[in-house]
Design a protein around this motif. Structure first.
Motif, PDB file in Angstrom:
ATOM      1  N   ALA A  18       0.848  -1.192   0.000  1.00 37.32           N
ATOM      2  CA  ALA A  18       0.000   0.000   0.000  1.00 37.32           C
ATOM      3  C   ALA A  18       0.882   1.241   0.000  1.00 37.32           C
ATOM      4  CB  ALA A  18      -0.921   0.005   1.211  1.00 37.32           C
ATOM      5  N   PRO A  21      -3.317   5.538   1.436  1.00 39.37           N
ATOM      6  CA  PRO A  21      -4.628   4.885   1.352  1.00 39.37           C
ATOM      7  C   PRO A  21      -4.803   4.016   0.108  1.00 39.37           C
ATOM      8  CG  PRO A  21      -4.810   7.178   0.683  1.00 39.37           C
ATOM      9  CD  PRO A  21      -3.394   6.991   1.149  1.00 39.37           C
ATOM     10  N   THR A  22      -3.833   4.066  -0.818  1.00 41.08           N
ATOM     11  CA  THR A  22      -3.953   3.317  -2.064  1.00 41.08           C
ATOM     12  C   THR A  22      -3.347   1.934  -1.918  1.00 41.08           C
ATOM     13  OG1 THR A  22      -3.823   5.364  -3.357  1.00 41.08           O
ATOM     14  CG2 THR A  22      -3.408   3.291  -4.516  1.00 41.08           C
ATOM     15  N   GLN A  23      -4.158   0.905  -2.126  1.00 40.48           N
ATOM     16  CA  GLN A  23      -3.699  -0.478  -2.053  1.00 40.48           C
ATOM     17  C   GLN A  23      -3.268  -0.914  -3.446  1.00 40.48           C
ATOM     18  OE1 GLN A  23      -3.804  -2.119   1.082  1.00 40.48           O
ATOM     19  NE2 GLN A  23      -2.458  -3.629   0.129  1.00 40.48           N
ATOM     20  N   ALA A  24      -1.964  -0.868  -3.719  1.00 39.34           N
ATOM     21  CA  ALA A  24      -1.458  -1.207  -5.047  1.00 39.34           C
ATOM     22  C   ALA A  24      -1.514  -2.696  -5.314  1.00 39.34           C
ATOM     23  CB  ALA A  24      -0.028  -0.692  -5.206  1.00 39.34           C
ATOM     24  N   GLY A  45      -2.402   1.089 -13.491  1.00 39.09           N
ATOM     25  CA  GLY A  45      -2.865   1.121 -12.114  1.00 39.09           C
ATOM     26  C   GLY A  45      -3.254  -0.220 -11.562  1.00 39.09           C
ATOM     27  N   THR A  50       4.328  -2.169  -9.493  1.00 38.45           N
ATOM     28  CA  THR A  50       4.626  -2.424  -8.078  1.00 38.45           C
ATOM     29  C   THR A  50       5.107  -3.857  -7.883  1.00 38.45           C
ATOM     30  OG1 THR A  50       2.950  -0.814  -7.408  1.00 38.45           O
ATOM     31  CG2 THR A  50       3.670  -2.385  -5.750  1.00 38.45           C
ATOM     32  N   ASP A 437      -4.148  10.737 -12.139  1.00 37.46           N
ATOM     33  CA  ASP A 437      -3.781   9.602 -11.307  1.00 37.46           C
ATOM     34  C   ASP A 437      -4.782   8.459 -11.489  1.00 37.46           C
ATOM     35  OD1 ASP A 437      -5.893   9.606  -9.016  1.00 37.46           O
ATOM     36  OD2 ASP A 437      -5.229  11.688  -9.131  1.00 37.46           O
ATOM     37  N   GLY A 439      -6.784   6.697  -9.496  1.00 38.41           N
ATOM     38  CA  GLY A 439      -8.120   6.785  -8.923  1.00 38.41           C
ATOM     39  C   GLY A 439      -9.017   7.727  -9.707  1.00 38.41           C
TER      40      GLY A 439
END
Length: 509
Positions: A18, A21-24, A45, A50, A437, A439
């Motif tokens: 993560a 707050p972004t869970q990659a 994304g 990652t 981005d 999101g």
């Protein structure tokens, strides 16, 4: 084909990562056996980069394990991963070697940076570099500076170095993105040779043609999780469906018609003198994406429909009536809207300008119709702005915020909201996800696709993944002409293959 009972050369299990707050990544599992080519697919994304960074030691996971040859490993740096036998060839080929050094010196770069001899003669460098190159039958100009090489040659140097270092795992990140058809075939030949030698290869690509040509297995990553796995022969349509989370409908029915009314009809269009004429029909409620390389003519088509350019030949009708706009004012008055590529230059006002708020930005092009007597109802403006904030998930305190207070993605949401606030017949979007981005991009795609408008939407994008995610139909532009439009191509994989063919044909020789 590798033995399915063979232990994986590389495997990740339950890997999570993560960033705030972004869970990659959310518990990803993946393995590659010796002598196997596994294609890793996923939209922008999805978590591909990652995952690769964790395997190659650039990032450490929050949870989960990485095993190399059956042994759990935890690399603290790319150098550690490389020393253990994991080689990564990145998409940016300028990072594949060192400018100012010759090809021969770059082929031996790992040796120079390691524990090799302190002094080495130029003749010895050439002899040893020639041995490294010959291991893959590479005929490279050993005395040329690395900076003068083509992208394909730079990739080959990085791969040859991996072989010389006895790597057991090779990660290729979008390796054909800047290669011609001939160069891509040469790369595939080398990959097959490495596969036969027992090397495990993780191949990251969104090109369906690459998957069909080289992959033994395709694994699809979406939302940080593996959501699909496909053995050879790979079902490309099913893989695309898994990647974007919905079916990509056929490009058109065999007779060239669709079930909804035609909004826009383009006949015999010629964008520039001498270009191949093309026809195109856009239907009510349809989202059509045009993709192609820089300079192919995508933006010019959109600008012509909006009245900023003129067609060299051909005609356009909108809802059956002839259409030739004299400029943006006439287009806007007739429900033809354009979100241009550079939102600051074309759509946004400096923060100190009156009306530069979210509410004012949305209302600006509609002022003559909304307030014909010249008295602006700021309450109405603010209400429409707040409705847009709620509908598109714009991260702002209120509709009175100025655009300089917002991120790039939220600025783009405001620009889209501007054109969704009025009756529209044709919405033109030029690179709408540029500088956005992940999101915000998902929110924009949902807003475009979920619009209840009966209008048609035409999007120009250089990114095939974006086209896959947002469009009902994908067309390709090459040399100022459209393909896969009225050429009888009816399946998603046909249109995507046409896109990839156009990209490789126009890649640098």
């Amino acid at each position: 084909m590798p033995d399915p009972n063979t232990a994986p050369a590389i495997a990740v299990a339950g890997v999570a990562k993560a960033f705030g707050p972004t869970q990659a990544l959310a518990g990803a599992d993946l393995s590659v056996r010796p002598g196997e080519v596994v294609a890793l697919m996923g939209a922008n994304g999805a978590g591909k980069s990652t995952l690769v960074k964790i395997i190659s030691g650039s990032l450490q996971p929050d949870a989960g394990t990485v095993t190399l040859g059956g042994r759990v490993v935890a690399f603290s740096s790319p150098r550690e991963a490389k020393a253990a036998g994991i080689a990564t060839v990145h998409q940016a080929t300028d990072q594949a070697g060192a400018a100012g050094l010759t090809v021969a010196e770059n082929l031996l770069l790992d040796e120079f940076c390691g524990s090799g001899p302190l002094f080495i003669s130029p003749g010895s460098v050439r002899r040893r570099a020639r041995a490294v190159a010959s291991a893959l039958d590479l005929d490279l100009p050993l005395d040329r500076d690395f900076i003068d090489l083509r992208p394909a040659e730079r990739q080959l140097i990085a791969i040859a170095r991996a072989v010389a270092a006895k790597a057991t795992v090779l990660i290729l990140d979008e390796p054909t993105s800047s290669l011609s058809t001939t160069e891509a075939e040469r790369l595939f030949s080398i990959i097959r040779r490495l596969k036969a030698s027992g090397m495990a290869i993780l191949y990251i690509s969104h090109r369906l043609g690459d998957l069909a040509a080289i992959a033994d297995r395709a694994v699809v990553l979406r939302g940080g999780r593996i959501v699909g796995e496909f053995e050879k022969p790979i079902d490309l349509s099913a893989a695309v469906t898994a990647m974007i989370g919905r079916r990509l409908e056929a490009a058109a029915h065999a007779d060239g018609t669709a079930s909804t009314p035609v909004v826009v009809s383009i006949a015999g269009a010629m964008l520039v003198p001498g270009a191949r004429p093309f026809d195109l029909s856009l239907h009510s409620g349809e989202v059509v994406a045009i993709t192609g390389t820089l300079g192919s003519g995508k933006s010019r088509l959109l600008r012509s429909l909006f009245g900023l350019e003129r067609l060299a030949a051909g005609g356009v009708t909108i809802e059956g009536a002839p259409w030739q706009s004299s400029g943006p004012a006439e287009s806007i008055a007739n429900g033809v809207f354009l979100v241009a590529e550079d939102r600051w230059q074309s759509s946004l006002l400096p923060p100190e300008t009156p009306g530069a708020s979210i509410a004012g930005t949305i209302a600006l092009p509609h002022l003559p119709r909304w307030f014909p007597f010249g008295v602006v109802d700021t309450g109405r403006e603010r209400r429409i702005g707040n409705e847009a904030i709620a509908r598109l998930g714009i991260k702002a305190r209120s509709a009175d915020d100025t655009l300089d207070q917002l991120s790039g993605g939220n600025q783009q949401k405001v620009v889209l909201a501007r054109w969704q606030a009025a009756p529209c017949r044709l919405l033109l979007l030029d690179e709408p996800f540029q500088g956005v981005d992940v999101g915000a991009r998902a929110d924009l795609i949902a807003a475009i696709r979920n619009s209840q408008s009966a209008s048609a939407t035409l999007i120009a994008t250089s990114d095939t993944e974006e086209a896959l995610e947002v469009a009902d139909r994908i067309l390709v532009m090459r040399d100022h002409s459209l393909y896969a439009a009225e050429d009888g191509l009816v399946s998603p994989t046909d249109t995507i293959a046409a896109v990839e063919t156009a990209e490789t044909r126009t890649a640098k020789p």
